[in-house]
Write a protein that holds these residues in place. Structure first.
Motif, short mmCIF file in Angstrom:
data_model
loop_
_atom_site.label_atom_id
_atom_site.label_comp_id
_atom_site.label_asym_id
_atom_site.label_seq_id
_atom_site.Cartn_x
_atom_site.Cartn_y
_atom_site.Cartn_z
N VAL A 218 24.53 10.43 30.79
CA VAL A 218 24.52 10.19 31.75
C VAL A 218 23.58 11.05 32.63
O VAL A 218 22.77 12.51 31.84
N ASP A 219 23.09 11.04 33.80
CA ASP A 219 21.88 11.31 34.10
C ASP A 219 22.22 12.82 34.43
O ASP A 219 22.89 13.24 35.56
N SER A 264 31.76 16.20 26.00
CA SER A 264 31.35 16.58 27.08
C SER A 264 32.15 18.30 27.01
O SER A 264 32.63 18.54 25.33
N GLY A 273 34.31 9.88 30.00
CA GLY A 273 33.11 9.65 29.18
C GLY A 273 33.32 8.70 28.36
O GLY A 273 32.84 7.59 28.20
N HIS A 276 33.60 5.20 29.40
CA HIS A 276 32.23 5.01 31.22
C HIS A 276 32.04 3.67 30.62
O HIS A 276 31.65 2.85 31.93
N THR A 283 29.18 8.02 25.27
CA THR A 283 28.81 8.93 26.31
C THR A 283 28.62 10.19 26.28
O THR A 283 29.61 10.71 25.81
N ILE A 285 27.96 13.54 28.22
CA ILE A 285 27.79 14.31 29.88
C ILE A 285 27.45 16.21 29.73
O ILE A 285 28.13 16.64 29.16
N PHE A 293 27.74 13.11 37.47
CA PHE A 293 29.03 12.19 36.14
C PHE A 293 30.29 11.91 37.68
O PHE A 293 30.37 11.18 37.70
#
Length: 757
Positions: A218-219, A264, A273, A276, A283, A285, A293
């Motif tokens: 995730v960015d 996460s 996540g 996602h 994913t 996070i 997110f």
């Protein structure tokens, strides 16, 4: 999270220089090892099977996973695999619509139970027999247990924390395992904190780039950049992603199931996540990407916010977006939703969740139910369905280990719905008997009969049966046969026991003296001081006792030593000053009680002193024959104590269990005349070792006399209550006025008990 804010950095800013210290401390590292919920380095993973029911049927049938498949229940769909979803299918479409949109789709009906079956089965025309069949999800439960067991095998047993969230979801707390791997890869973290201060920051990680492999990252938030050097929270998340990736590979390699995962810092973010990017992906996070997110989510997708509470929040703030609720202050949230709900929502919107991963994986109850279309209208039809329910539940109990007594339920429950009315009946399951299918059916039928007796049982629209209250069974119990021996072994054991009993009996007779009977202090045995100084109190009355015994001997009533021992054992007389006058008579009464016949004394029988001596009491060793009191005048040396003292000393030694036996032969040497002094108050020789205690006795006796002289009258024991029968029959009781105390049964002051015989 760390109390320090994240610092933005870029190659062109002055902050690009590497910081020497981490935002995390040695205390954070320590709490990571204990899986603390408030640790900022904590790592949680959520593993979710992709279209689980559809995958189970795909694996069972051995078809290509790329072929569209749906799981059918009667005329509806309960699971659709991802190749079929590409055609726009979902669980709300009918079988006809699914075949129109995707002609090549395979619709596999779930397994069902039918009356008389001993196991669930698959039937092609099951959807046509909805009135006589019941759905079974046992095939999916079995596969779920296999997957869970494999996940646990992939993790260290002593460090794993696994929570089964549902039939196709698992939470895993990887904090302890990540801490172990972290210390192996970075030995510089193994040492103690500088200055032994746990709040000291950790050193920075010795790397500036991390390889996330095929993970879906995730960015980061807008205030962070990928050029920023990673910190220890990024390292921990990377290690966790490697562990989860290996677990997912093992599940696919051994059981052929694909699953998605979210990683996460807490359970809420990990679950979001995992969904996602499905299917078959994971994913990640990172802590620096949480706000970015969540901002793209509708908060109604968050756990516990998709029902009535979510609708209430949408109505209150006219939005369902997380990004639009973030600017709302916590005071306004509390005002609209209450203090607790407002505070909780404020934290959830910012990605905070301290819920613990509960390693509970055992089930608490089992349910089997059926909704009837049309409704059923008779007890016989309902019993047929109960038979199916019981078979369904019992098969699951067998898998749970009920036959091996591993786990067993304590209660059985029946739920019955007739129209809008729902009734429940419950009964205990006997713990002393093994659970069988027939026993469960009889219990269920009895519960249904109770519902029928209550009235308005038909037509029945829904019926369900459940068992609950599971507990671990008792193991390693032995039947009575396990404690018995047979054949030659029993004969040898009996022979050995016979010799052992004979030898041990002779040894006990040779070595063990007969037990001595302890003298019981009477309930009304005089004052506390006299009882405390029992030996010296009896010395004060020794002269009068010896004198009375001498008179008794002159009249031909001298007591034998055996009778004296019996009288002493049964003596319940008072030891106060008022009891000295009738001590001799009470001793005769005590001798009769010690006989133990529990019969009244014969008034025509001769007195005890005239009867021949009986055998010595077994509770005390035989004593040497006592001499008449008048012989002490000729036997006593001039320098020793008086004859009364010697005689009293022997009696005291026999009466009191607490006398010291200095010689070890059972006779007290205090009356021997050695190392003694003459008391100036009682003019009696006292051993020097007892001088201090004797002086204390006289001092206490003086205090008692002063108290008695100053008191208006002698202190009497509280009167004993009169039994109702005697009180009612007493002539004087009816003449007493109100408020007077009841008459006592004992002699009044100045009276004496007469000695008969």
């Amino acid at each position: 999270m760390s109390s320090q804010p994240f610092l933005a950095s870029s190659p062109f800013s002055p902050t690009t220089a590497r910081r020497k210290k981490s935002r995390f401390t040695y205390k954070h590292l320590s709490t990571l090892a204990h899986s603390a919920t408030n640790c900022p380095l904590r790592v949680i993973a959520h593993i979710d099977l992709d279209a689980f029911y559809a995958q189970c049927e795909t694996v069972r049938l051995g078809i290509d996973p790329t072929i569209p498949l749906a799981v059918q229940q009667w005329q509806g769909l309960i699971a659709i695999n991802y190749p079929a979803r590409a055609f726009g299918l979902n669980r709300h479409v009918t079988i006809t619509e699914a075949r129109e949109k995707c002609p090549e789709i395979i619709c596999q009906h779930v397994a069902t139970w039918k009356e008389g079956d001993v196991k669930w089965s698959y039937a092609e025309d099951a959807f046509k027999e909805i009135a006589v069949r019941k759905v079974s999800l046992d095939p999916y439960r079995i596969q779920s247990r296999r997957i869970l067991a494999l996940i646990k095998e992939c993790l260290p047993k002593e460090l794993q924390r696994v929570e089964k969230a549902s039939i196709d979801e698992v939470f895993v707390d990887l904090s302890a395992q990540v801490h172990s791997i972290l210390l192996e890869r970075f030995p510089e973290l193994q040492g103690p904190a500088p200055y032994d201060d746990p709040t000291e920051p950790l050193p920075r990680p010795p790397t500036s780039a991390l390889d996330w492999a095929a993970d879906a990252l995730v960015d980061l938030d807008s205030t962070h950049s990928e050029e920023d050097d990673p910190d220890w929270d990024d390292i921990c998340t990377l290690i966790a992603s490697e562990i989860v990736r290996d677990v997912r590979k093992a599940i696919y390699a051994e059981l052929h199931y694909t699953c998605s995962a979210g990683i996460s810092r807490n359970k809420m973010l990990a679950k979001l996540g995992s969904a996602h990017k499905k299917p078959n992906s994971q994913t990640v996070i990172r802590n620096r990407a949480v706000q970015h997110f969540l901002s793209s989510f509708k908060f109604t997708k968050i756990r516990n916010l998709g029902g009535k509470l979510g609708d209430e929040i949408v109505a209150a703030f006219n939005t369902d977006s997380v990004s639009e609720l973030l600017p709302v202050p916590i005071e306004q949230l509390k005002k609209q939703l209450g203090d607790d709900t407002g505070s909780w929502l404020y934290s959830v919107l910012r990605g905070e969740d301290n819920s613990e991963v509960n390693p509970r994986t055992q089930i608490k109850s089992m349910l089997s139910a059926k909704s009837f279309r049309p409704s059923i209208n008779s007890f016989e039809v309902a019993c047929k369905w109960l038979r199916i329910f019981v078979a369904d539940i019992f098969s699951r109990l067998v898998e749970e280990g009920v036959l091996e007594n591993k786990r067993r339920p304590k209660t059985i429950n029946l739920h019955h719905r007739q129209g809008a009315q729902t009734r429940s009946k419950q009964a205990p399951i006997s713990l002393g008997k093994q659970i069988t299918e027939d026993a469960l059916f009889e219990s269920a039928k009895n519960l249904l009969a109770q519902v029928v007796v209550d009235g308005r049982a038909w037509p029945c629209a829904n019926l369900s049966l459940s068992v609950g209250g599971f507990e671990d069974g008792v193991t390693n119990n032995k039947g009575i046969g396990g404690f018995l021996v047979r054949g030659d072994e029993a004969k040898a054991l009996n022979a050995g026991n016979a010799f052992g009993r004979q030898d041990s009996g002779e040894q006990r007779r040779m070595e063990t003296p007969p037990p001595s009977k302890k003298r019981r202090v009477g309930e009304s045995g005089g004052s506390g001081i006299s009882r405390f100084f029992g030996a010296y109190a009896r010395q004060e009355s020794a002269d009068s006792e010896v004198g009375r015994e001498a008179e008794a001997e002159a009249e031909g009533e001298a007591m034998f030593p055996e009778q004296e021992a019996q009288q002493d054992a049964g003596d319940d007389s008072e030891e106060g000053e008022d009891a000295d006058a009738d001590t001799h008579n009470k001793r005769h009464d005590g001798a009769e009680e010690a006989a133990g016949d529990d019969e009244p004394a014969d008034p025509l029988a001769p007195p005890p002193s005239a009867q021949p001596p009986g055998p010595p009491a077994l509770s005390s060793p035989p004593e040497p024959e006592s001499e008449p009191a008048w012989l002490f005048d000729t036997m006593q040396p001039s320098s020793g104590p008086s004859p009364d003292d010697v005689h009293h000393g022997n009696r005291t030694n026999n009466d009191d269990d607490d006398d010291d036996d200095d010689d070890g032969d059972g006779n007290n040497a205090s009356g021997s005349g050695i190392d003694s002094y003459l008391c100036d108050r009682c003019t009696k020789p006292i051993p020097l070792v007892d001088k201090a205690e004797h002086d204390d006795f006289h001092f206490a006796q003086s205090l008692q006399q002063e108290q008695q002289a100053s008191s208006p009258g002698p202190v009497r024991p509280p009167p004993k209550p009169v039994p109702p029968a005697k009180a009612a029959g007493s002539a004087s009781a009816g003449k007493r006025g109100r408020g007077r105390p009841p008459a006592t049964l004992g002699p009044e002051r100045g009276q004496k008990r007469l000695a008969f015989g």
